[in-house]
Design a protein around this motif. Structure first.
Motif, PDB file in Angstrom:
ATOM      1  N   GLY A 200       0.654  -1.285   0.006  1.00  0.00           N
ATOM      2  CA  GLY A 200      -0.058  -0.082  -0.149  1.00  0.00           C
ATOM      3  C   GLY A 200       0.870   1.470  -0.116  1.00  0.00           C
ATOM      4  N   TRP A 201       2.113   1.246   0.738  1.00  0.00           N
ATOM      5  CA  TRP A 201       2.921   2.519   0.778  1.00  0.00           C
ATOM      6  C   TRP A 201       3.277   2.957  -0.605  1.00  0.00           C
ATOM      7  N   ARG A 202       3.303   1.986  -1.565  1.00  0.00           N
ATOM      8  CA  ARG A 202       4.076   2.254  -2.990  1.00  0.00           C
ATOM      9  C   ARG A 202       2.923   3.442  -3.596  1.00  0.00           C
ATOM     10  N   TYR A 203       1.734   3.339  -3.200  1.00  0.00           N
ATOM     11  CA  TYR A 203       0.579   3.961  -4.183  1.00  0.00           C
ATOM     12  C   TYR A 203       1.028   5.454  -4.167  1.00  0.00           C
ATOM     13  N   PRO A 204       1.346   6.322  -2.962  1.00  0.00           N
ATOM     14  CA  PRO A 204       1.589   7.709  -2.994  1.00  0.00           C
ATOM     15  C   PRO A 204       2.896   8.152  -3.736  1.00  0.00           C
ATOM     16  N   PHE A 205       3.788   7.201  -4.094  1.00  0.00           N
ATOM     17  CA  PHE A 205       4.890   7.491  -5.038  1.00  0.00           C
ATOM     18  C   PHE A 205       4.495   7.318  -6.408  1.00  0.00           C
ATOM     19  N   PHE A 206       3.730   6.402  -6.715  1.00  0.00           N
ATOM     20  CA  PHE A 206       2.935   6.334  -8.051  1.00  0.00           C
ATOM     21  C   PHE A 206       2.291   7.773  -8.368  1.00  0.00           C
ATOM     22  N   VAL A 207       1.593   8.209  -7.494  1.00  0.00           N
ATOM     23  CA  VAL A 207       0.605   9.403  -7.421  1.00  0.00           C
ATOM     24  C   VAL A 207       1.645  10.582  -7.734  1.00  0.00           C
ATOM     25  N   ALA A 208       2.919  10.507  -7.049  1.00  0.00           N
ATOM     26  CA  ALA A 208       3.670  11.713  -6.944  1.00  0.00           C
ATOM     27  C   ALA A 208       4.432  11.659  -8.505  1.00  0.00           C
ATOM     28  N   PHE A 209       4.827  10.654  -8.991  1.00  0.00           N
ATOM     29  CA  PHE A 209       5.143  10.516 -10.335  1.00  0.00           C
ATOM     30  C   PHE A 209       4.105  11.122 -11.397  1.00  0.00           C
ATOM     31  N   ALA A 210       2.977  10.674 -11.158  1.00  0.00           N
ATOM     32  CA  ALA A 210       2.018  11.500 -12.163  1.00  0.00           C
ATOM     33  C   ALA A 210       1.993  12.814 -11.955  1.00  0.00           C
ATOM     34  N   ILE A 211       1.849  13.285 -10.664  1.00  0.00           N
ATOM     35  CA  ILE A 211       1.915  14.846 -10.561  1.00  0.00           C
ATOM     36  C   ILE A 211       3.090  15.643 -11.229  1.00  0.00           C
ATOM     37  N   ASN A 212       4.149  14.903 -11.120  1.00  0.00           N
ATOM     38  CA  ASN A 212       5.483  15.504 -11.970  1.00  0.00           C
ATOM     39  C   ASN A 212       5.123  15.701 -13.220  1.00  0.00           C
ATOM     40  N   VAL A 213       4.609  14.547 -13.665  1.00  0.00           N
ATOM     41  CA  VAL A 213       4.282  14.805 -15.236  1.00  0.00           C
ATOM     42  C   VAL A 213       3.559  15.821 -15.675  1.00  0.00           C
ATOM     43  N   VAL A 214       2.459  15.889 -14.914  1.00  0.00           N
ATOM     44  CA  VAL A 214       1.402  17.081 -15.035  1.00  0.00           C
ATOM     45  C   VAL A 214       2.355  18.548 -15.007  1.00  0.00           C
ATOM     46  N   ALA A 215       3.119  18.477 -13.729  1.00  0.00           N
ATOM     47  CA  ALA A 215       3.717  19.737 -13.192  1.00  0.00           C
ATOM     48  C   ALA A 215       4.825  20.045 -14.625  1.00  0.00           C
ATOM     49  N   LEU A 216       5.471  19.120 -14.924  1.00  0.00           N
ATOM     50  CA  LEU A 216       6.517  19.247 -15.858  1.00  0.00           C
ATOM     51  C   LEU A 216       5.854  20.157 -17.321  1.00  0.00           C
ATOM     52  N   PHE A 217       4.784  19.506 -17.855  1.00  0.00           N
ATOM     53  CA  PHE A 217       4.158  20.238 -19.001  1.00  0.00           C
ATOM     54  C   PHE A 217       3.331  21.588 -18.510  1.00  0.00           C
ATOM     55  N   ALA A 218       2.794  21.720 -17.234  1.00  0.00           N
ATOM     56  CA  ALA A 218       2.259  22.994 -16.893  1.00  0.00           C
ATOM     57  C   ALA A 218       3.446  24.148 -17.058  1.00  0.00           C
ATOM     58  N   ARG A 219       4.715  23.752 -16.404  1.00  0.00           N
ATOM     59  CA  ARG A 219       5.854  24.629 -16.242  1.00  0.00           C
ATOM     60  C   ARG A 219       6.348  24.864 -17.507  1.00  0.00           C
ATOM     61  N   LEU A 220       6.563  24.009 -18.454  1.00  0.00           N
ATOM     62  CA  LEU A 220       7.045  23.951 -19.550  1.00  0.00           C
ATOM     63  C   LEU A 220       6.218  25.126 -20.340  1.00  0.00           C
ATOM     64  N   ARG A 221       4.900  24.820 -20.429  1.00  0.00           N
ATOM     65  CA  ARG A 221       4.041  25.913 -21.156  1.00  0.00           C
ATOM     66  C   ARG A 221       4.411  27.228 -20.589  1.00  0.00           C
ATOM     67  N   LEU A 222       4.708  27.428 -19.609  1.00  0.00           N
ATOM     68  CA  LEU A 222       4.733  28.926 -19.281  1.00  0.00           C
ATOM     69  C   LEU A 222       6.134  29.330 -19.351  1.00  0.00           C
ATOM     70  N   VAL A 223       7.222  28.706 -18.977  1.00  0.00           N
ATOM     71  CA  VAL A 223       8.685  29.308 -18.924  1.00  0.00           C
ATOM     72  C   VAL A 223       9.329  29.522 -20.380  1.00  0.00           C
ATOM     73  N   LEU A 224       8.699  28.510 -21.516  1.00  0.00           N
ATOM     74  CA  LEU A 224       9.249  28.355 -22.824  1.00  0.00           C
ATOM     75  C   LEU A 224       8.475  29.411 -23.844  1.00  0.00           C
ATOM     76  N   THR A 225       7.484  29.982 -23.436  1.00  0.00           N
ATOM     77  CA  THR A 225       6.692  30.957 -24.174  1.00  0.00           C
ATOM     78  C   THR A 225       7.878  32.212 -24.392  1.00  0.00           C
ATOM     79  N   GLU A 226       7.228  32.789 -25.614  1.00  0.00           N
ATOM     80  CA  GLU A 226       8.257  34.074 -26.090  1.00  0.00           C
ATOM     81  C   GLU A 226       8.120  35.224 -25.178  1.00  0.00           C
ATOM     82  N   GLU A 227       7.152  35.335 -24.631  1.00  0.00           N
ATOM     83  CA  GLU A 227       6.768  36.508 -23.693  1.00  0.00           C
ATOM     84  C   GLU A 227       7.891  36.087 -22.283  1.00  0.00           C
ATOM     85  N   TYR A 228       7.622  35.003 -21.804  1.00  0.00           N
ATOM     86  CA  TYR A 228       8.613  34.846 -20.590  1.00  0.00           C
ATOM     87  C   TYR A 228      10.008  34.839 -21.124  1.00  0.00           C
TER      88      TYR A 228
END
Length: 435
Positions: A200-228
């Protein structure tokens, strides 16, 4: 590259910036990035108390198993400055996008790797070694995930609302804890202890991996724009060598780190430490403690927001100094509250979380304005690394180890030392500015 401080006249293009990017947009990126990072760290920290002693240190007593888990917990903070140095070089060579992608891919891989780790009974000492390696990789990756958005937010916030915008990124801490705590609370409430330790303890680490993937794309979308990109260039927020920052600005790095020490010390003394102390004394179910802590994190969320209003009215440094004093007074109550049964424990946790929100809400970058633009991008990242290392890395280990041997007064002294360091650093910083 020359380290000459470049000055621009008020109202110039460099002073105001050409890019039409609202501070609120920058804040979105900061909150998303910080919430994912805090979630990772709280998942590991809670696991150090709930399951790691049984999974990786079954040959030790519950106390020693927890202490050894906290030793590995500290590795990420020790490795974080090295991650900053490594990935600043990556950014200079391949750019922000490559740096952020590599860092968050490493973070996700290390986190997912923990989820697949065999137990000590299956793999022996190699399981502990792999856990330590993955923890080090987490720290390196977190050092590399610095995107400059907090500095950009500070520079582009209205002059009379800098306290408000400074606290936005800090909201990731209570959000991260609430998510991590809620997942473990669910597991503790629904699984038998054998199932929790087995799988059971492994489940939070899988969730953490999924959150990191979402965070990666959200942050890239912001920091790689021409305006930023244009805004970062206008503000001269570019990576330089860590060695250059240390050679030229070591005093600013350490003053900035120690100015936030009270908040960072309190950080783990109201989250991970009470959980371990109460668990080892067997006074109440861990689910009960986590429930109170989740409520405390919600109060901390509100207090963090309130810190913005307080700082804008009384000054960020005055706010941080006043709260360091309150943290010192709060530390004196630790032996009576944590040793005072369920009611006292709950009061310690709830009051601690409120103080944490008020102080930590303004702990980020309070004195990093001392850096010139040339040094600020790398200097702000390194200052945060050192603050985490000195203030939070060893807090659960030292507080639990000393408290079990000498009583809870030891944790009080640890927290008071952090408050004193903050007050001294702020005083030195004020003297430097006046001279």
């Amino acid at each position: 590259m020359s380290s000459t401080v470049r000055q621009y006249p008020p109202g110039s293009a460099h002073e105001a910036g050409h890019s039409d990017v609202a501070p609120g947009e920058i804040a979105v990126g900061v909150v998303i990035g910080r919430a994912s990072e805090y979630f990772d760290f709280f998942v590991f920290g809670i696991a150090c108390v709930v399951v790691f002693p049984q999974v990786f240190f079954p040959f030790e007593s519950p106390l020693n198993g927890t202490l050894w888990s906290f030793v590995i917990f500290s590795f990420a903070f020790i490795c974080r400055p090295f991650g900053t140095a490594i990935f600043m070089a990556v950014q200079r060579r391949w750019g922000r996008g490559a740096k952020l992608t590599m860092a968050l891919f490493m973070l996700g891989t290390a986190t997912a790797g923990m989820a697949f780790l065999p137990s000590y009974e299956t793999l022996g000492p190699a399981a502990i070694l792999l856990l330590a390696i993955f923890r080090c990789l987490q720290g390196i990756a977190l050092g590399g995930s610095w995107d400059g958005l907090p500095s950009l937010l500070s520079l582009n916030a209205p002059a009379d609302r800098r306290g408000w915008y400074a606290m936005l990124g800090q909201l990731g801490a209570p959000v991260g804890f609430m998510l991590a705590g809620a997942i473990f609370l669910y597991l503790l409430s629904t699984l038998a202890s054998e199932d929790l330790v087995e799988w059971g303890w492994r489940y939070p680490f899988f969730v953490a991996f999924a959150i990191n993937v979402v965070a990666l794309f959200a942050r890239l979308r912001l920091v790689l724009t021409e305006e930023y990109t244009r805004l970062l260039e206008e503000r001269e927020l570019a990576p330089i060598r860590v060695s250059e920052v240390i050679d030229e600005q070591a005093y600013n790095v350490f003053i900035g780190a120690f100015a936030a020490l009270a908040s960072y010390a309190l950080f783990h003394l109201v989250t991970i430490f009470p959980l371990s102390w109460i668990n080892l004394h067997g006074e109440r179910p861990l689910a009960s403690v986590l429930t109170v802590q989740i409520i405390g994190a919600a109060l901390s969320f509100v207090a963090t927001i309130a810190s913005g209003w307080v700082a804008d009215h009384f000054g960020r440094r005055n706010t941080l100094a006043a709260l360091a004093g309150l943290i010192g007074l709060f530390a004196l109550s630790a032996p009576w509250l944590l040793g005072g049964g369920t009611a006292g424990e709950n009061l310690f946790i709830l009051c601690g979380f409120v103080l944490l929100g008020l102080s930590y809400g303004q702990a980020s970058g309070t004195v990093t304005s001392n850096f010139s633009m040339y040094f600020r991008y790398t200097g702000a990242a390194l200052t945060a690394d050192i603050a985490w290392l000195f203030g939070a890395a060893f807090a659960p280990l030292v507080a639990l180890g000393l408290s079990m041997k000498f009583g809870l007064i030891a944790s009080s002294l640890y927290l008071i030392s952090g408050a004193v360091c903050t007050l001294v650093a702020l005083k030195i910083n004020r003297l430097i500015e006046t001279n």
